[in-house]
Every structure is written in structure tokens, then in C-alpha cells.
Design a protein around this motif. Structure first.
Motif, PDB file in Angstrom:
ATOM      1  N   ARG A  67       0.987  -1.074  -0.220  1.00  0.00           N
ATOM      2  CA  ARG A  67      -0.174  -0.070   0.065  1.00  0.00           C
ATOM      3  C   ARG A  67       0.884   1.199  -0.085  1.00  0.00           C
ATOM      4  O   ARG A  67       0.610   2.333  -0.750  1.00  0.00           O
ATOM      5  CB  ARG A  67      -1.223  -0.074   1.247  1.00  0.00           C
ATOM      6  CG  ARG A  67      -1.972   1.157   1.396  1.00  0.00           C
ATOM      7  CD  ARG A  67      -2.545   1.242   2.409  1.00  0.00           C
ATOM      8  NE  ARG A  67      -3.780   0.217   2.447  1.00  0.00           N
ATOM      9  CZ  ARG A  67      -3.762  -1.006   2.905  1.00  0.00           C
ATOM     10  NH1 ARG A  67      -2.865  -1.260   3.923  1.00  0.00           N
ATOM     11  NH2 ARG A  67      -4.641  -1.942   2.802  1.00  0.00           N
ATOM     12  N   ARG A  70       2.690   1.690  -3.678  1.00  0.00           N
ATOM     13  CA  ARG A  70       1.573   1.929  -4.750  1.00  0.00           C
ATOM     14  C   ARG A  70       1.179   3.283  -4.206  1.00  0.00           C
ATOM     15  O   ARG A  70       0.485   4.093  -5.317  1.00  0.00           O
ATOM     16  CB  ARG A  70       0.551   1.002  -4.568  1.00  0.00           C
ATOM     17  CG  ARG A  70       1.107  -0.293  -5.418  1.00  0.00           C
ATOM     18  CD  ARG A  70       1.528  -0.070  -6.923  1.00  0.00           C
ATOM     19  NE  ARG A  70       1.849  -1.222  -7.535  1.00  0.00           N
ATOM     20  CZ  ARG A  70       3.097  -1.643  -7.595  1.00  0.00           C
ATOM     21  NH1 ARG A  70       3.939  -0.683  -7.509  1.00  0.00           N
ATOM     22  NH2 ARG A  70       3.550  -2.621  -8.442  1.00  0.00           N
ATOM     23  N   SER A  74       3.473   3.633  -8.882  1.00  0.00           N
ATOM     24  CA  SER A  74       2.649   2.676  -9.790  1.00  0.00           C
ATOM     25  C   SER A  74       3.495   1.791 -10.812  1.00  0.00           C
ATOM     26  O   SER A  74       3.064   0.909 -11.503  1.00  0.00           O
ATOM     27  CB  SER A  74       1.489   3.388 -10.509  1.00  0.00           C
ATOM     28  OG  SER A  74       1.864   4.322 -11.464  1.00  0.00           O
ATOM     29  N   GLU A  88      -8.037 -13.950   0.456  1.00  0.00           N
ATOM     30  CA  GLU A  88      -8.071 -12.455   0.823  1.00  0.00           C
ATOM     31  C   GLU A  88      -6.806 -11.907   0.630  1.00  0.00           C
ATOM     32  O   GLU A  88      -6.993 -10.478   0.163  1.00  0.00           O
ATOM     33  CB  GLU A  88      -8.528 -12.399   2.313  1.00  0.00           C
ATOM     34  CG  GLU A  88      -8.672 -10.910   2.566  1.00  0.00           C
ATOM     35  CD  GLU A  88      -9.132 -11.017   4.293  1.00  0.00           C
ATOM     36  OE1 GLU A  88      -9.115  -9.767   4.685  1.00  0.00           O
ATOM     37  OE2 GLU A  88      -9.476 -11.911   4.870  1.00  0.00           O
ATOM     38  N   LYS A  90      -4.549 -12.292  -1.535  1.00  0.00           N
ATOM     39  CA  LYS A  90      -4.310 -12.276  -2.805  1.00  0.00           C
ATOM     40  C   LYS A  90      -5.378 -11.174  -3.730  1.00  0.00           C
ATOM     41  O   LYS A  90      -4.726 -10.366  -4.210  1.00  0.00           O
ATOM     42  CB  LYS A  90      -4.719 -13.692  -3.613  1.00  0.00           C
ATOM     43  CG  LYS A  90      -3.716 -14.804  -3.293  1.00  0.00           C
ATOM     44  CD  LYS A  90      -4.152 -16.196  -3.723  1.00  0.00           C
ATOM     45  CE  LYS A  90      -3.393 -17.204  -3.330  1.00  0.00           C
ATOM     46  NZ  LYS A  90      -4.035 -18.455  -3.610  1.00  0.00           N
ATOM     47  N   VAL A  91      -6.376 -11.343  -3.286  1.00  0.00           N
ATOM     48  CA  VAL A  91      -7.648 -10.247  -3.707  1.00  0.00           C
ATOM     49  C   VAL A  91      -7.033  -8.862  -3.136  1.00  0.00           C
ATOM     50  O   VAL A  91      -6.972  -7.695  -4.172  1.00  0.00           O
ATOM     51  CB  VAL A  91      -8.989 -10.435  -3.044  1.00  0.00           C
ATOM     52  CG1 VAL A  91      -9.915  -9.426  -3.450  1.00  0.00           C
ATOM     53  CG2 VAL A  91      -9.447 -11.693  -3.824  1.00  0.00           C
ATOM     54  N   SER A  92      -6.811  -8.634  -1.978  1.00  0.00           N
ATOM     55  CA  SER A  92      -6.175  -7.430  -1.540  1.00  0.00           C
ATOM     56  C   SER A  92      -4.997  -6.766  -2.172  1.00  0.00           C
ATOM     57  O   SER A  92      -4.730  -5.715  -2.553  1.00  0.00           O
ATOM     58  CB  SER A  92      -5.891  -7.435   0.046  1.00  0.00           C
ATOM     59  OG  SER A  92      -7.053  -7.947   0.781  1.00  0.00           O
ATOM     60  N   LEU A  94      -3.611  -7.830  -5.138  1.00  0.00           N
ATOM     61  CA  LEU A  94      -3.895  -7.430  -6.556  1.00  0.00           C
ATOM     62  C   LEU A  94      -4.853  -6.100  -6.697  1.00  0.00           C
ATOM     63  O   LEU A  94      -4.594  -5.275  -7.625  1.00  0.00           O
ATOM     64  CB  LEU A  94      -4.911  -8.405  -7.120  1.00  0.00           C
ATOM     65  CG  LEU A  94      -4.101  -9.785  -7.557  1.00  0.00           C
ATOM     66  CD1 LEU A  94      -5.177 -10.973  -8.009  1.00  0.00           C
ATOM     67  CD2 LEU A  94      -2.948  -9.790  -8.599  1.00  0.00           C
ATOM     68  N   ASP A  95      -5.553  -5.924  -5.646  1.00  0.00           N
ATOM     69  CA  ASP A  95      -6.659  -4.417  -5.707  1.00  0.00           C
ATOM     70  C   ASP A  95      -5.827  -3.366  -5.525  1.00  0.00           C
ATOM     71  O   ASP A  95      -5.907  -2.243  -5.927  1.00  0.00           O
ATOM     72  CB  ASP A  95      -7.583  -4.690  -4.668  1.00  0.00           C
ATOM     73  CG  ASP A  95      -8.808  -5.252  -5.145  1.00  0.00           C
ATOM     74  OD1 ASP A  95      -8.963  -5.679  -6.401  1.00  0.00           O
ATOM     75  OD2 ASP A  95      -9.656  -5.856  -4.329  1.00  0.00           O
ATOM     76  N   LEU A  96      -4.305  -3.589  -4.694  1.00  0.00           N
ATOM     77  CA  LEU A  96      -3.503  -2.649  -4.479  1.00  0.00           C
ATOM     78  C   LEU A  96      -2.478  -2.375  -5.364  1.00  0.00           C
ATOM     79  O   LEU A  96      -1.771  -1.406  -5.390  1.00  0.00           O
ATOM     80  CB  LEU A  96      -2.996  -2.916  -3.064  1.00  0.00           C
ATOM     81  CG  LEU A  96      -3.745  -2.563  -1.684  1.00  0.00           C
ATOM     82  CD1 LEU A  96      -3.042  -3.206  -0.546  1.00  0.00           C
ATOM     83  CD2 LEU A  96      -3.901  -1.127  -1.563  1.00  0.00           C
ATOM     84  N   GLY A  97      -2.580  -3.129  -6.456  1.00  0.00           N
ATOM     85  CA  GLY A  97      -1.664  -2.990  -7.535  1.00  0.00           C
ATOM     86  C   GLY A  97      -0.680  -4.150  -7.870  1.00  0.00           C
ATOM     87  O   GLY A  97       0.422  -3.859  -8.552  1.00  0.00           O
TER      88      GLY A  97
END
Length: 233
Positions: A67, A70, A74, A88, A90-92, A94-97
Motif C-alpha cells: 500500500r 503504490r 505505480s 483474501e 491475493k485479492v487485497s 491485486l486490488d492494491l496493484g
């Protein structure tokens, strides 16, 4: 022969050593970090072609470290090393970049292939540089509005949200003498009905944190008026 630089962030010594040996054998330049704080310092002090980032870290989690990266960068590719079944994370990530992830235990050949793929994508992407950091400064103090980082010298200063708001207002009005009513309205809002001494209390809190390891104060009292933040001399 590769010459890309890779930051390995992994607290399990055996995995860290395996990654170091395999990546160096492939020709990559490698630097290791064993916890989140050490990794953040290494990230800030170098320029990386890729970061291998374990999610479960002492000091600062991999997700929190991602976090922070990013928030101002970026561009640098990040591959997460995640525990089996940690959907969770993995999703977090990927969502953070994060650019990719691989689940432990992994085959080194698969990880190397993913590294090559991410680096190829980076090489063929439109030329870009990490966003320039914009800091408000006063002497050896600096504050980044985007990331909410506060540094004095080499020390990162941890502030509460209200302490941060107070320091931000003083920095934006550097060298201006501000009375308590101005500060109260700007930081707490015009509809604040509490004790006006709250300004003095929070100035004391912020001073204590800013000046803890330093002899020169930054926030000065103007007797009978209020406060002013000036460059340290």
C-alpha cells in the motif's frame, strides 16, 4: 545475462536463501530484507526492477508495505508470495496493484517464469517513471500530503490524524504567526465547541514527537498571539 535488480522481502531464512541463490544464478542483482520496516528502507534507498514480496512479515505486513509503495509508485513490478489458501491476501494485493502472485510452496521454475513475464511486460510498457513525490518542508522536516508520511531527518514520525492535520496547517503557513482561533477553525472546524486550550495541548503533542531526537525546535510560541513553524537553524 540479466542485470535487473530484485528486492527479496521474505522472513523465512531458507526461502530467502533459496531465492537469493537461484536469482543470482540467473544473473539478477539481489538485495534481501527480512521484515517490513527493513524492506521499506531498502525500497526507499534503491531503484528496483522488481520486488518479490512475502505477505506475512514481522514489523509491517506485506499488504501494508505494498500500500505504501503504490501510494507513490505505480511503476515498479511487485510479485506477492502468499500462503496456500489465502484468497483474501491475493485479492487485497491485486486490488492494491500487485502485478502477480505465487502461492507457497512453489516450484522455482514457475517463479522464474513469472519473473521473466513481469519484467517483459515492464520492458514493453510505455515509458513511465514513478510519480514525483511532493513534500512540504521546513528545514529537516518534510511531509508528503499524498502518502501522509512525515519525516524529520532520517526518522519517520508517527502522528495521529489530528496531529497530522495540525502539522499540515502549520507547514502550509510556514513562517506565518497563527493565533489559536485561526488554528482551531482550520484544524477542528468552525463549529467546534470544546475547550480552546485543545490547540495548546496538541501543539505540545506534536512538538514532543518532532523534537524527540533533535535539539532544534520547529514550532515556536509567539507569546500572547499563538504559534509559528519556522525552518530549523
Amino acid at each position: 545475462m540479466n542485470n535487473e535488480s530484485i528486492l527479496i522481502v521474505e522472513d523465512e531464512e531458507k526461502i530467502q536463501r533459496l531465492l537469493e541463490l537461484e536469482l543470482e544464478y540467473e544473473g539478477y542483482q539481489v538485495v534481501k530484507a527480512s521484515d517490513g520496516i527493513e524492506a521499506l528502507e531498502a525500497y526507499r534507498s534503491g531503484k528496483w526492477d522488481l520486488i518479490l514480496l512475502d505477505v506475512m512479515l514481522p514489523g509491517l505486513s506485506g499488504i501494508e508495505l505494498l500500500r505504501r509503495i503504490r501510494a507513490k509508485d505505480s511503476y515498479t513490478p511487485v510479485i506477492l508470495l502468499t500462503a496456500k489458501g489465502s484468497v483474501e491476501d491475493k485479492v487485497s494485493g491485486l486490488d492494491l496493484g500487485a502485478n502477480d502472485y505465487i502461492t507457497k510452496p512453489f516450484q522455482i521454475e514457475e517463479l522464474l517464469a513469472r519473473i521473466r513475464a513481469v519484467l517483459r511486460m515492464r520492458a514493453t510498457a510505455p515509458a513511465a517513471e514513478p510519480e514525483a513525490e511532493e513534500w512540504l518542508t521546513a528545514g529537516d522536516l518534510k511531509l508528503n500530503e499524498k502518502t501522509r508520511e512525515v519525516m524529520r531527518g532520517e526518522d519517520e514520525i508517527e502522528l495521529t490524524p489530528k496531529e497530522y492535520d495540525l502539522l499540515l496547517y502549520l507547514l502550509k503557513n510556514k513562517r506565518q504567526v497563527l493565533n489559536r482561533d485561526q488554528i482551531l477553525e482550520a484544524v477542528w472546524g468552525y463549529d467546534y465547541f470544546g475547550d480552546t486550550n485543545i490547540v495548546d495541548v496538541y501543539v505540545r503533542y506534536v512538538r514532543k514527537k518532532l523534537d524527540y531526537n533533535y535539539e532544534t525546535p520547529l514550532i515556536h510560541t509567539v507569546r500572547g498571539v499563538g504559534y509559528v513553524l519556522k525552518d530549523a537553524k
